[in-house]
Design an enzyme around this catalytic site. Structure first.
Site, PDB file in Angstrom:
ATOM      1  CB  CYS A   1      -0.883  -0.190   1.340  1.00  0.00           C
ATOM      2  SG  CYS A   1      -2.194   1.429   1.106  1.00  0.00           S
TER       3      CYS A   1
ATOM      4  CG  HIS B   1      -4.201  -3.634   2.247  1.00  0.00           C
ATOM      5  ND1 HIS B   1      -3.357  -3.115   2.994  1.00  0.00           N
ATOM      6  CD2 HIS B   1      -5.027  -2.332   2.276  1.00  0.00           C
ATOM      7  CE1 HIS B   1      -3.102  -1.839   3.459  1.00  0.00           C
ATOM      8  NE2 HIS B   1      -4.077  -1.663   2.883  1.00  0.00           N
TER       9      HIS B   1
ATOM     10  CD  GLU C   1      -2.050  -5.890   4.651  1.00  0.00           C
ATOM     11  OE1 GLU C   1      -2.474  -5.108   4.613  1.00  0.00           O
ATOM     12  OE2 GLU C   1      -1.193  -6.603   3.631  1.00  0.00           O
TER      13      GLU C   1
END
Length: 211
Positions: free
Chosen positions: A81, A190, A192
């Site tokens: 990001c 992202h 994650e």
């Protein structure tokens, strides 16, 4: 097991990144320690919020120097990001220009879109030679949350150096969604927060880049 440092420079998303990397088998430490960051098998640079604030925090822990030294030795770095955005030359937000780490030429700018931030799941256009996205279908979606991005790829092709692999997405206009450039990789989305798709991408990074 690969030992990964998630660089703690005051930005958010540290624990989410730590959990996601542990899920795919990494030994993870969240720290601002310079030596640990230099010596790790892989370094993850997360980032949320404003470009200028992230650069200030990163500079306070010698993040640009750490990234530069790792890459000079061919040691893997993954930006996520705003952690991707700061790898470029310049960020321009609300009329304020801030120098980035300068690993790639280009400017992070506000997207031209009717709805901002760009928040939610979106597909990406992946180059054929990508290893970061290996095993993922063309309609796979990743989680984005941002209003600023790199809207043009400005690195001139070289006759002797393999060009970076640039992945694109679209929200109002095309923007850079990921880059694979030797030891340096980065995603605007992202991983994650992208569920199984993000786990596959992180696993690919660990396997093919970190080793």
């Amino acid at each position: 097991m690969s030992r990964i440092v998630v660089l703690d420079y005051g930005s958010g998303n540290l624990r989410s990144a730590e959990r996601a990397l542990r899920r795919v088998g990494a030994d993870v430490v969240v720290t601002a320690d310079r030596q640990a960051a230099l010596e790790a098998d892989g370094l993850v640079v997360p980032g949320v919020g404003a470009f200028a604030a992230c650069m200030a925090g990163l500079s306070a822990v010698d993040g640009p120097g750490i990234i530069g030294r790792r890459l000079a030795g061919g040691r893997p770095v993954l930006g996520i990001c705003v952690g991707m955005q700061v790898l470029f030359d310049l960020g321009v937000e609300w009329g304020e220009a801030t120098e980035g780490c300068g690993q790639w030429p280009g400017t992070v700018e506000r997207l031209k879109a009717d709805v901002l931030p760009h928040m939610g799941w979106n597909t990406v256009r992946v180059p054929a030679a990508s290893t970061l996205f290996a095993g993922l279908d063309a309609d796979t979606r990743f989680y984005f949350v941002h209003s600023f991005a790199v809207r043009r790829w400005e690195l001139e092709p070289s006759p002797v150096i393999a060009p970076p692999l640039v992945t694109w997405s679209h929200h109002g206009e095309d923007f850079v969604a990921a880059v694979e450039n030797g030891a340096l990789s980065a995603t605007q989305f992202h991983p994650e927060k992208s569920g199984d798709a993000g786990a596959v991408l992180l696993h690919n990074w660990l396997r093919d880049t970190v080793g």
